[in-house]
Enzyme design. Structure first.
Site: not given
Length: 241
Positions: A77, A79, A90, A198
């Site tokens: 989701d 930031y 990202f 991740h």
């Protein structure tokens, strides 16, 4: 009989789908009512800056044509820090300093994998022009509250987007970083997948660093007869990271 056009919520408020690429608008038509509901519930009455990203950027990932997508990078989701998210997973607004740790780790792996120099900022939108779709599973978040809009309904929208890409067929490579993204693998059917831990600071050293996702994506694209991605980003002598 033709479907009646959707009514606009107000004379000065465009539907979120009005600004996406035409082929994405067609592909997302089955979830148009869900998008409108989420707009009304999460965005319509929100105070400025309380929901991120800005409304104009909520569906930014769908502005580039579906037909041009050859790499799907799945995020979680946006930031939750005001001024950071821009509608691409990202990626952050160009002014953001320092970079979020996950993005800083991506930049490190990018350099180590394919030798890309440190970029001038954390804006990854240049990849969109290369056919890289930076798509979060959830498209909004309450400011300061990470994960706050999960299970509100955005997953139905992004699941439909992934379904549309699979229906379209290749060339296509999916990049799944972390356990949440990995749950999508069955939905991707026979789409080639690059999968690893991740890039977050909690897990980057447990399988993300050294995973070479960028060169692996290009190898899989070339194997499908497609051009590899140019992963380079705008750089400058005064890059801050």
């Amino acid at each position: 009989m033709a479907d009646a056009p959707r009514s606009h919520p107000s004379a000065d408020r465009r539907h979120l789908l009005d600004d996406v690429a035409p082929d994405w608008a067609e592909a997302l038509a089955p979830v148009a009512e869900t998008i409108d509901r989420l707009d009304a519930e999460l965005l319509a009455d929100a105070a400025p800056g309380s929901v991120l990203p800005a409304r104009d950027d909520v569906l930014r990932v769908f502005r580039d044509p579906l037909a041009a997508v050859k790499v799907l990078v799945v995020g979680q989701d946006p930031y939750p820090t005001p001024g950071h998210p821009m509608g691409l997973s990202f990626s952050v607004q160009p002014h953001v300093r320092p970079l979020p740790r996950s993005l800083a780790n991506i930049v490190t792996e990018l350099r180590d994998d394919v030798g890309v120099p440190a970029p001038a900022n954390g804006d990854l939108s240049a990849w969109s022009a290369q056919g890289v779709m930076l798509c979060n599973r959830v498209l909004t978040v309450a400011a300061g509250e990470a994960g706050s809009h999960r299970r509100a309904g955005w997953e139905q929208v992004t699941d439909r987007a992934i379904e549309a890409l699979v229906e379209r067929g290749g060339p296509l490579v999916a990049v799944l970083w972390g356990r949440d993204a990995a749950t999508l693998r069955p939905a991707l059917r026979d789409v080639p997948v690059v999968e690893s831990a991740h890039p977050s600071p909690l897990s980057a050293r447990r399988g993300f660093f050294g995973s070479k996702p960028f060169s692996r994506v290009n190898e899989l694209l070339v194997a499908q007869g497609a051009q590899p991605v140019d992963w380079s980003l705008p750089s400058s002598e005064d890059a801050l990271f």
